[in-house]
Design a protein around this motif. Structure first.
Motif, short mmCIF file in Angstrom:
data_model
loop_
_atom_site.label_atom_id
_atom_site.label_comp_id
_atom_site.label_asym_id
_atom_site.label_seq_id
_atom_site.Cartn_x
_atom_site.Cartn_y
_atom_site.Cartn_z
N LYS A 287 0.70 -4.60 -62.86
CA LYS A 287 0.52 -5.75 -61.98
C LYS A 287 0.24 -5.23 -60.57
O LYS A 287 0.86 -4.26 -60.12
CB LYS A 287 1.77 -6.64 -61.98
CG LYS A 287 1.80 -7.73 -60.91
CD LYS A 287 2.67 -7.29 -59.74
CE LYS A 287 2.52 -8.24 -58.55
NZ LYS A 287 3.20 -7.71 -57.36
N THR B 227 -2.23 -10.64 -58.73
CA THR B 227 -1.85 -11.84 -57.98
C THR B 227 -2.85 -12.06 -56.86
O THR B 227 -3.29 -11.12 -56.21
CB THR B 227 -0.42 -11.71 -57.42
OG1 THR B 227 -0.34 -10.57 -56.56
CG2 THR B 227 0.59 -11.54 -58.55
N ASP C 150 4.00 -1.47 -60.99
CA ASP C 150 3.50 -2.26 -59.86
C ASP C 150 3.38 -1.32 -58.67
O ASP C 150 4.38 -0.85 -58.14
CB ASP C 150 4.47 -3.39 -59.54
CG ASP C 150 4.06 -4.20 -58.31
OD1 ASP C 150 2.99 -3.92 -57.73
OD2 ASP C 150 4.81 -5.11 -57.93
N ALA D 140 -2.54 -7.46 -64.58
CA ALA D 140 -2.43 -8.75 -63.91
C ALA D 140 -2.62 -8.55 -62.41
O ALA D 140 -2.11 -7.57 -61.85
CB ALA D 140 -1.08 -9.40 -64.19
N ALA E 174 -5.09 -12.37 -65.30
CA ALA E 174 -4.71 -11.23 -66.14
C ALA E 174 -5.83 -10.94 -67.12
O ALA E 174 -6.42 -11.86 -67.70
CB ALA E 174 -3.41 -11.50 -66.88
N MET F 114 6.61 -10.19 -61.17
CA MET F 114 6.69 -9.10 -62.14
C MET F 114 7.83 -9.31 -63.11
O MET F 114 7.67 -9.18 -64.33
CB MET F 114 6.88 -7.77 -61.40
CG MET F 114 6.87 -6.53 -62.31
SD MET F 114 5.23 -5.84 -62.58
CE MET F 114 4.90 -6.39 -64.28
N SER G 280 5.85 -0.52 -67.64
CA SER G 280 5.16 -1.40 -66.69
C SER G 280 5.18 -0.76 -65.31
O SER G 280 6.07 0.00 -64.97
CB SER G 280 5.78 -2.79 -66.65
OG SER G 280 7.17 -2.72 -66.36
#
Length: 298
Positions: A182, A215, A153, A213, A223, A251, A151
């Motif tokens: 994300k 925000t 970010d 995803a 998402a 997250m 993952s």
């Protein structure tokens, strides 16, 4: 892909010196990857953080904070623990001025390929794109990607990203190596000025991830998946103390729910609720599993 329940998070720790008019400075343990590791541990996940810390007041504060939640800290020694002055506006929104470097060498003290190898790897923020340490982060991804869920970010910090075109290349390289990505709408607005966030998310899906995803602040989160699914949830109403760590709490809760096999909509609901709990109190202070369950019930 089979995964163990262990999370490995790689990235920076930062002492956030929170500054607001009329009140004394407050120092909070921070750093986006460190916050994610802390949030995962608070939710009951086994989390190891591979990072850099100095044996100074800020470093000891951060280590104690992480270990109190159950995070296993594997820290390479540096001369000074990174810090950031966090200026809050009248609505609690944060602006950052950093004193940070990232020079991680060959990872040590972490089982990458043996029986205790992590099933989940999270990267992001400064450490994923700042050399020379970013090369070590990418090396770990290349070793683990076939056996762990990765993952990412980007947690864009414009003052540290250099010129935009190069930053986009570095971010997209990490996106292409990840399974779950994300980003905030503010991240995407800086990386791709004028482009619709969902259009960027679809572009990123084309690079390789299974889920992206985004925000959206007060509008909640959305998402999208590589197989065409789309879910959106509204933000939870809350009185904001400050926004420090909100995205990292999102997250951590999203990854926690996904690792438990939850559907995409449930992952988003957990994530926006965790973020709401975090912004309701000062600093990067994500909820425990009990606090998250209580907030979801409300």
């Amino acid at each position: 892909m089979t995964t163990s329940p262990n999370f490995l998070v790689i990235g920076e720790c930062v002492a956030d010196v929170v500054r607001a008019d009329g009140v004394p400075d407050r120092v909070h343990p921070g750093g986006s990857p460190a916050n994610v590791a802390y949030g995962l541990a608070r939710l009951g996940r086994a989390a190891t953080l591979l990072t850099q810390l100095a044996d100074d007041a800020h470093g000891r504060l951060i280590r104690a904070h992480l270990e109190a939640a159950g995070v296993t800290v594997r820290a390479e020694a540096v001369v000074r623990t990174p810090s950031a002055v966090v200026e809050l506006d009248g609505e609690g929104r944060a602006q950052y001025a950093f004193d940070i470097g990232w020079t991680l060498g060959t990872p040590h003290g972490v089982d990458l390929l043996g029986p205790d190898a992590p099933g989940y790897l999270h990267i992001g923020s400064i450490a994923a794109v700042t050399e020379p340490g970013a090369a070590a982060v990418l090396g770990v991804i290349e070793r683990l990607r076939g056996r762990a869920s990765v993952s990412y970010d980007p947690n864009v910090r414009p003052a540290l990203m250099g010129e935009r075109a190069g930053a986009v290349r570095r971010v997209e390289r990490c996106v292409a190596l990840s399974h779950v990505v994300k980003a905030s709408d503010e991240d995407l607005a800086w990386l791709y000025p004028g482009e619709d966030p969902e259009s960027v998310a679809r572009h990123w899906l084309g690079l390789g991830p299974a889920v992206v995803a985004v925000t959206l602040g007060a509008a909640g989160a959305v998402a999208l998946t590589a197989d065409g699914a789309r879910e959106q949830v509204a933000a939870r109403p809350v009185r904001v103390a400050d926004t420090v760590g909100a995205g990292d709490s999102f997250m951590a809760a999203f990854l926690h729910a996904r690792a438990g096999g939850a559907p995409l909509a449930v992952c988003l609901a957990h994530a926006v609720t965790a973020a709401a709990v975090t912004v309701s109190r000062p600093g990067a202070n994500p909820p425990s599993s009990a606090e998250l369950a209580e907030a979801l019930a409300r």
